[in-house]
Design a protein around this motif. Structure first.
Motif, PDB file in Angstrom:
ATOM      1  N   GLY A   1       0.796  -1.220   0.000  1.00  0.00           N
ATOM      2  CA  GLY A   1       0.000   0.000   0.000  1.00  0.00           C
ATOM      3  C   GLY A   1       0.828   1.270   0.000  1.00  0.00           C
ATOM      4  O   GLY A   1       2.065   1.246  -0.008  1.00  0.00           O
ATOM      5  N   VAL A   2       0.107   2.389   0.002  1.00  0.00           N
ATOM      6  CA  VAL A   2       0.733   3.716  -0.060  1.00  0.00           C
ATOM      7  C   VAL A   2       0.833   4.295   1.345  1.00  0.00           C
ATOM      8  O   VAL A   2      -0.101   4.206   2.144  1.00  0.00           O
ATOM      9  CB  VAL A   2      -0.105   4.648  -0.959  1.00  0.00           C
ATOM     10  N   GLU A   3       1.978   4.894   1.646  1.00  0.00           N
ATOM     11  CA  GLU A   3       2.164   5.621   2.897  1.00  0.00           C
ATOM     12  C   GLU A   3       1.844   7.086   2.614  1.00  0.00           C
ATOM     13  O   GLU A   3       2.486   7.708   1.753  1.00  0.00           O
ATOM     14  CB  GLU A   3       3.600   5.459   3.393  1.00  0.00           C
ATOM     15  N   PRO A   4       0.845   7.663   3.292  1.00  0.00           N
ATOM     16  CA  PRO A   4       0.366   9.005   2.944  1.00  0.00           C
ATOM     17  C   PRO A   4       1.450  10.072   2.862  1.00  0.00           C
ATOM     18  O   PRO A   4       1.483  10.854   1.906  1.00  0.00           O
ATOM     19  CB  PRO A   4      -0.642   9.306   4.052  1.00  0.00           C
ATOM     20  N   ALA A   5       2.331  10.125   3.847  1.00  0.00           N
ATOM     21  CA  ALA A   5       3.369  11.159   3.837  1.00  0.00           C
ATOM     22  C   ALA A   5       4.305  10.983   2.647  1.00  0.00           C
ATOM     23  O   ALA A   5       4.748  11.966   2.030  1.00  0.00           O
ATOM     24  CB  ALA A   5       4.160  11.128   5.148  1.00  0.00           C
ATOM     25  N   ARG A   6       4.590   9.743   2.286  1.00  0.00           N
ATOM     26  CA  ARG A   6       5.454   9.493   1.136  1.00  0.00           C
ATOM     27  C   ARG A   6       4.748   9.858  -0.160  1.00  0.00           C
ATOM     28  O   ARG A   6       5.385  10.323  -1.118  1.00  0.00           O
ATOM     29  CB  ARG A   6       5.909   8.031   1.115  1.00  0.00           C
ATOM     30  N   ALA A   7       3.436   9.654  -0.221  1.00  0.00           N
ATOM     31  CA  ALA A   7       2.690  10.044  -1.411  1.00  0.00           C
ATOM     32  C   ALA A   7       2.756  11.547  -1.617  1.00  0.00           C
ATOM     33  O   ALA A   7       3.001  12.033  -2.733  1.00  0.00           O
ATOM     34  CB  ALA A   7       1.233   9.595  -1.284  1.00  0.00           C
ATOM     35  N   VAL A   8       2.546  12.303  -0.546  1.00  0.00           N
ATOM     36  CA  VAL A   8       2.623  13.770  -0.630  1.00  0.00           C
ATOM     37  C   VAL A   8       4.013  14.191  -1.099  1.00  0.00           C
ATOM     38  O   VAL A   8       4.155  15.053  -1.984  1.00  0.00           O
ATOM     39  CB  VAL A   8       2.286  14.391   0.740  1.00  0.00           C
ATOM     40  N   ALA A   9       5.048  13.586  -0.520  1.00  0.00           N
ATOM     41  CA  ALA A   9       6.423  13.952  -0.874  1.00  0.00           C
ATOM     42  C   ALA A   9       6.758  13.555  -2.310  1.00  0.00           C
ATOM     43  O   ALA A   9       7.415  14.312  -3.042  1.00  0.00           O
ATOM     44  CB  ALA A   9       7.403  13.289   0.096  1.00  0.00           C
ATOM     45  N   ALA A  10       6.296  12.372  -2.745  1.00  0.00           N
ATOM     46  CA  ALA A  10       6.596  11.903  -4.105  1.00  0.00           C
ATOM     47  C   ALA A  10       5.977  12.820  -5.150  1.00  0.00           C
ATOM     48  O   ALA A  10       6.593  13.108  -6.190  1.00  0.00           O
ATOM     49  CB  ALA A  10       6.100  10.474  -4.288  1.00  0.00           C
ATOM     50  N   LEU A  11       4.770  13.294  -4.885  1.00  0.00           N
ATOM     51  CA  LEU A  11       4.127  14.216  -5.818  1.00  0.00           C
ATOM     52  C   LEU A  11       4.849  15.563  -5.819  1.00  0.00           C
ATOM     53  O   LEU A  11       5.059  16.168  -6.882  1.00  0.00           O
ATOM     54  CB  LEU A  11       2.657  14.392  -5.442  1.00  0.00           C
ATOM     55  N   ALA A  12       5.228  16.034  -4.639  1.00  0.00           N
ATOM     56  CA  ALA A  12       5.943  17.311  -4.558  1.00  0.00           C
ATOM     57  C   ALA A  12       7.269  17.254  -5.310  1.00  0.00           C
ATOM     58  O   ALA A  12       7.678  18.236  -5.940  1.00  0.00           O
ATOM     59  CB  ALA A  12       6.173  17.685  -3.091  1.00  0.00           C
TER      60      ALA A  12
END
Length: 259
Positions: A173-184
């Motif tokens: 699954g996706v880790e929310p904080a990492r998703a935000v950082a990956a998009l940034a």
């Protein structure tokens, strides 16, 4: 009647013009992202809720919405770099690619944005219908956020369909904080999530949600519908402050920012 309620950062001249429709420019000014420092990111959510706390009716949010709510929905998309959405919401709501809108073209160009926001789908299984227009007809390639343990076969199917797979977790699954950082890291710093409830709950639990744009619908649904955010509760309730409130035909269009 359309009116501006006391707590707001939108000027009276902008929004208290009696019964006339708020222009898209006025809404874009009211919902503008804050100025971000270098490397900064801002994640906002856009959700609708009935008076008795339902985030959807019979699996969809549309029955709780209104014409003005949809104008604000379009405005928030018109300001965002990326729209982050859960796979189940894509299935239930029939998601389509974001489109370029002339009303926001000048603003987006001035902000260094492309003509339309990227859609980023969060999915552990990648069990998505890649024949949908979201994948076959996007103005900009659709992203899929998943974990490192995702099925290699499904990853290949997604990439073959033209989607870009972004790893944002060590497991399936996706880790929310990492998703935000990956998009940034891809320059997608003005982020908007449209849910669903489980995804929003994950962002809340991870402490990465900066702002909630919540439409309070003057409806009662009863039943067992989910709230706007689901999943495990946080240890201590997170506090948000009111940024603005607009009212029209009994609908309240609110913005809350994390304290």
């Amino acid at each position: 009647m359309r009116r501006l309620l006391p707590v707001t950062d939108m000027t009276a001249d902008d929004a208290t013009a009696g019964d006339r429709e708020w222009s898209l420019d006025e809404l874009a000014d009211a919902y503008a992202y804050p100025a971000l420092p270098p490397g900064g990111v801002w994640l906002r959510a856009n959700m609708v809720s009935s008076l008795d706390g339902a985030g959807q009716h019979e699996g969809r949010s549309q029955p709780l919405s209104s014409e003005t709510d949809m104008r604000i929905f379009g405005t928030l998309r018109g300001l965002a770099d990326v729209v982050v959405v859960g796979a189940e919401t894509v299935r239930l709501e029939g998601y389509r690619p974001a489109r370029a809108r002339e009303a926001f073209a000048a603003r987006r160009e001035a902000a260094g944005q492309g003509p339309a926001p990227t859609i980023a789908v969060v999915s552990a299984s990648l069990r998505l219908d890649f024949s949908l227009p979201l994948f076959t007809e996007p103005l900009v390639p659709t992203l899929i956020l998943t974990g490192a343990a995702a099925s290699a076969e499904r990853v290949k199917a997604a990439e073959k369909a033209g989607a870009e797979v972004v790893i944002a977790g060590d497991g399936p699954g996706v880790e929310p904080a990492r998703a935000v950082a990956a998009l940034a890291e891809r320059g997608l710093r003005r982020q908007l999530t449209e849910g669903g409830p489980r995804l929003l709950g994950q962002f809340v639990a991870a402490g990465v949600l900066d702002e909630l744009c919540l439409t309070v619908s003057p409806t009662m649904t009863a039943g067992t519908a989910q709230r706007i955010a689901g999943g495990p509760s946080v240890a201590v309730p997170q506090r948000f402050s009111v940024a603005s409130v607009l009212e029209e035909a009994g609908f309240l269009f609110t913005r809350y920012r994390r304290i």
